[in-house]
Scaffold this motif. Sequence first.
Motif, mmCIF file in Angstrom:
data_model
loop_
_atom_site.group_PDB
_atom_site.id
_atom_site.type_symbol
_atom_site.label_atom_id
_atom_site.label_comp_id
_atom_site.label_asym_id
_atom_site.label_seq_id
_atom_site.Cartn_x
_atom_site.Cartn_y
_atom_site.Cartn_z
ATOM 1 N N ASN A 173 3.278 3.308 10.737
ATOM 2 C CA ASN A 173 1.843 3.311 11.067
ATOM 3 C C ASN A 173 1.536 2.173 12.026
ATOM 4 O O ASN A 173 1.163 1.072 11.600
ATOM 5 N N THR A 194 -7.044 3.404 3.510
ATOM 6 C CA THR A 194 -6.899 4.859 3.594
ATOM 7 C C THR A 194 -7.849 5.426 4.638
ATOM 8 O O THR A 194 -7.457 6.256 5.470
ATOM 9 N N GLN A 196 2.138 4.888 0.107
ATOM 10 C CA GLN A 196 1.646 6.129 0.688
ATOM 11 C C GLN A 196 1.311 7.125 -0.413
ATOM 12 O O GLN A 196 1.839 7.062 -1.530
ATOM 13 N N GLY A 197 0.421 8.061 -0.099
ATOM 14 C CA GLY A 197 -0.032 9.009 -1.099
ATOM 15 C C GLY A 197 1.074 9.807 -1.755
ATOM 16 O O GLY A 197 0.956 10.198 -2.924
ATOM 17 N N SER A 234 -7.541 -0.246 -1.319
ATOM 18 C CA SER A 234 -6.782 0.934 -0.903
ATOM 19 C C SER A 234 -7.680 1.947 -0.204
ATOM 20 O O SER A 234 -7.265 2.593 0.770
ATOM 21 N N LEU A 280 0.862 -1.173 0.000
ATOM 22 C CA LEU A 280 0.000 0.000 0.000
ATOM 23 C C LEU A 280 0.899 1.223 0.000
ATOM 24 O O LEU A 280 1.442 1.621 1.036
ATOM 25 N N ALA A 329 -2.158 8.152 6.339
ATOM 26 C CA ALA A 329 -1.967 7.627 4.985
ATOM 27 C C ALA A 329 -1.226 8.614 4.087
ATOM 28 O O ALA A 329 -0.817 8.245 2.991
ATOM 29 N N PHE A 388 5.568 3.087 2.254
ATOM 30 C CA PHE A 388 4.401 2.214 2.218
ATOM 31 C C PHE A 388 3.762 2.156 3.607
ATOM 32 O O PHE A 388 4.416 2.437 4.616
ATOM 33 N N ALA A 389 2.486 1.816 3.644
ATOM 34 C CA ALA A 389 1.857 1.571 4.930
ATOM 35 C C ALA A 389 2.584 0.418 5.609
ATOM 36 O O ALA A 389 2.728 -0.660 5.036
ATOM 37 N N GLN A 438 -4.125 9.621 -0.483
ATOM 38 C CA GLN A 438 -4.773 8.386 -0.903
ATOM 39 C C GLN A 438 -3.747 7.280 -1.121
ATOM 40 O O GLN A 438 -2.825 7.415 -1.929
ATOM 41 N N LEU A 439 -3.884 6.180 -0.391
ATOM 42 C CA LEU A 439 -3.019 5.031 -0.601
ATOM 43 C C LEU A 439 -3.280 4.414 -1.967
ATOM 44 O O LEU A 439 -4.377 4.508 -2.506
ATOM 45 N N ARG A 440 -2.265 3.735 -2.510
ATOM 46 C CA ARG A 440 -2.406 2.980 -3.750
ATOM 47 C C ARG A 440 -2.039 1.533 -3.492
ATOM 48 O O ARG A 440 -0.948 1.250 -2.986
#
Length: 250
Positions: free
Chosen positions: A64, A109, A40-41, A105, A38, A116, A58-59, A119-121
């Motif tokens: 986090n 998010t 990060q934005g 995602s 995931l 996040a 990344f998450a 918006q996470l991808r």
Amino acid sequence: MRIEHLYRYPVKGLSAESLEEVTLAEGEVIPHDRRFALAQGDAPFDEAAPRFLPKQNFACLMANARVALLHSAFDSRSGILVIRGPGEDRVAASTRTAEGRATLSDFVTRFLGAEARGQLRFVEAPGHAFTDQKRKGVSLLNLASLRALEDAIGRRLDPLRFRANIYFSGLPAWAEFAWLGQEVLLGGARLEVFKRTVRCPATQVDLETGERDCDVPRLLREHFGHADLGVHAAVLEGGRVAVGDSLEPV
């Protein structure tokens, strides 16, 4: 020495999946390990031109802590990933479609909120693994070394804090560090140990509460003069590996 546990982590930063056996391939990770992430934005990861990026892009538990409260399960046959949050909050979607990836995602998010960083991808790149090392491989943890840390600090730690692929017994504490640059036989596979595993703030997180409750890197340095626990190894010759198999230096 004996393999006690095998794990994969299909989504970088999310929960472990226990395995009874795997087939390792030369130069690769455990199948489906860190296959997804995931981003990060604000992360510069490009799925069309994948490259190694530090984990904070990344998450992940390092950045986090609340990610510990998310439990995931991946079906590699259907491509469906289920993510369950606290309570009854859950999502199930396909990792093979743009719509499914967006659904996954969006769920994480919303869960992380401002953490996040936009918006996470939900990302994947064929042939790429979202490992913490530039070189692909598997991570091994000597349970005696973990016990030595626990005895020194006077408390038990969930072994999954350390997110290793292979947990083994039968070796004195810290003796695995002598394997650096050497080959080991793991079940039907042959590996080369190339790096000690330096522990980061991810290991501070209690997996049940999502809170940082134990400064593992600091305690390792305080009691043992280093922040390392476990080793990384590259697969030189593939083969079947199962719980109960032997692990021996060549």
